[in-house]
Design an enzyme around this catalytic site. Structure first.
Site, PDB file in Angstrom:
ATOM      1  N   ALA A  32       0.867  -1.187   0.000  1.00 52.30           N
ATOM      2  CA  ALA A  32       0.000   0.000   0.000  1.00 52.30           C
ATOM      3  C   ALA A  32       0.904   1.237   0.000  1.00 52.30           C
ATOM      4  CB  ALA A  32      -0.964  -0.003   1.178  1.00 52.30           C
ATOM      5  N   HIS A  37       6.885   5.593   1.849  1.00 51.86           N
ATOM      6  CA  HIS A  37       7.663   4.461   1.320  1.00 51.86           C
ATOM      7  C   HIS A  37       8.535   4.910   0.145  1.00 51.86           C
ATOM      8  CE1 HIS A  37       3.884   2.333   2.801  1.00 51.86           C
ATOM      9  NE2 HIS A  37       4.823   1.721   3.488  1.00 51.86           N
ATOM     10  N   ASP A 151       8.221   5.200  12.322  1.00 48.89           N
ATOM     11  CA  ASP A 151       8.165   4.069  13.248  1.00 48.89           C
ATOM     12  C   ASP A 151       9.453   4.074  14.073  1.00 48.89           C
ATOM     13  OD1 ASP A 151       5.639   2.557  12.296  1.00 48.89           O
ATOM     14  OD2 ASP A 151       6.714   3.039  10.466  1.00 48.89           O
TER      15      ASP A 151
END
Ligand code: AMP
Length: 342
Positions: A32, A37, A151
């Site tokens: 996704a 990304h 993250d």
């Protein structure tokens, strides 16, 4: 760009590059793909001769079955986007390829991974992350592996893992990419309904309130946390956790502490049934000599930002200039401590 499904094919595809001494970069993803990304893939393209993007929705790291089941899957789009961003290989293995029958080994990093995300999602979450990342690093054997600072705890855990196991790879951390209104890009954002999407703005507003106050000279951990929690409350968002932690160990700073070195403000919150996380670096060192007037002006601006509500979310970027580097820019703020630096 070629899509490959097995470890054997991956190794075969990289043999010649390795023999020639070319550098290999790996960008692990669960698909996704969004700009966050893609920023990792582009960075890998700049730094490496061969770029591998892995696409694997890792069941072992999901603590909620419903989260795994509805996790967005769009391999054809992902392949197109990864190729455009410069990937040479898309490694998209099946669950059986990664966890063949008889698989019983797991990798666990104690300490860092037991706090915050680990406590909220259970020990299996980071065990699943560490196991799959170790496997991907062994399968691909990259020179550099790319991870997002969004993250941040995951990066800290992986850096510890790489050091502890002497894995021959460099971990490169890329800054968080955000929507124009400040919301950190996430594959889960697509699952937010219109109301939850508006309230999700609470996360960047809360982080920014604390970052602004730090920039203005505030050093009290308690006051900084309160500024963030007040901002969340204004959007009617209850944090699952909200903490100021050491960027390397994720040890929480005590409420009575004063910020004498950079720290991370980390938070998680549920918007409806979608769970989001975000973080911002608080950099006290950048503004040691701030004047009283400048401090008052910055506090005023921070409060103005905090008082934005879903009905009045403010202009893109909030119109706030952060002293000493914004945690909301696409470039790493100056002096951002790498969790891999210890
Ligand atoms: P995921 O597909 O969610 O497992 O993420 C794959 C990689 O992309 C991880 O290293 C994430 O930290 C990184 N990533 C996810 N969202 C962002 C973002 N908004 N900005 C930068 N990196 C991100």
């Amino acid at each position: 760009m070629t899509t490959i499904r097995t470890v054997e094919e991956l190794r075969a595809a990289l043999t010649s590059a390795r023999r020639q001494g070319l550098t290999i970069g790996l960008v692990p993803t669960m698909g996704a793909l969004h700009e966050g990304h893609l920023s990792l893939i582009r960075r890998a393209r700049e730094q490496c001769d061969r770029v591998v993007v892995s696409l694997f929705v890792n069941p072992a790291q999901f603590n909620e079955r419903s989260d795994l089941e509805r996790y967005p899957r769009q391999e054809a789009d992902d392949a197109r986007l990864a190729a455009q961003a410069g990937a040479d290989l898309l490694f998209a293995p099946s669950a059986e390829e990664v966890y063949p029958p008889g698989f019983v080994t797991s990798v666990e990093v104690l300490g860092i991974s037991e706090r915050l995300e680990g406590a909220a999602r259970g020990a299996a979450h980071f065990r699943g992350v560490c196991t799959v990342v170790t496997k991907l690093l062994c399968m691909c054997q990259p020179d550099i592996a790319y991870f997002g600072h969004k993250d941040a705890q995951q990066v800290a855990v992986i850096c510890r893992l790489v050091r502890d196991l002497n894995l021959p790879v460099r971990i490169e951390t890329c800054p968080t990419v955000r929507e124009p209104d400040g919301l950190a890009m996430s594959s889960r954002n697509a699952l937010l309904g219109p109301d939850a999407r508006e309230r999700a703005l609470a996360l960047p507003v809360a982080l920014r309130a604390a970052a602004e106050l730090t920039g203005a000279g505030e050093r009290s951990v308690e006051v900084l946390l309160r500024s963030a929690s007040d901002a969340l409350a204004r959007f009617d968002v209850e944090p699952e956790y909200l903490a100021i932690v050491d960027p390397d160990t994720f040890a929480p700073r005590d409420l009575l502490d004063r910020l004498d070195r950079p720290a991370l403000l980390v938070l998680a919150a549920r918007l409806g049934d979608v769970r989001l996380i975000d973080n911002a670096l608080l950099e006290p060192a950048a503004v040691e000599t701030v004047s009283t007037e400048a401090r008052a002006a910055a506090v005023h601006t921070a409060i103005a930002a905090e008082t934005q509500t879903p009905d009045h979310p403010g202009a893109p970027g909030f119109g706030i200039a952060v002293t000493g580097g914004s945690p909301f820019t696409h470039q790493p703020p100056q002096g951002e401590p790498s969790p891999c630096s210890a």
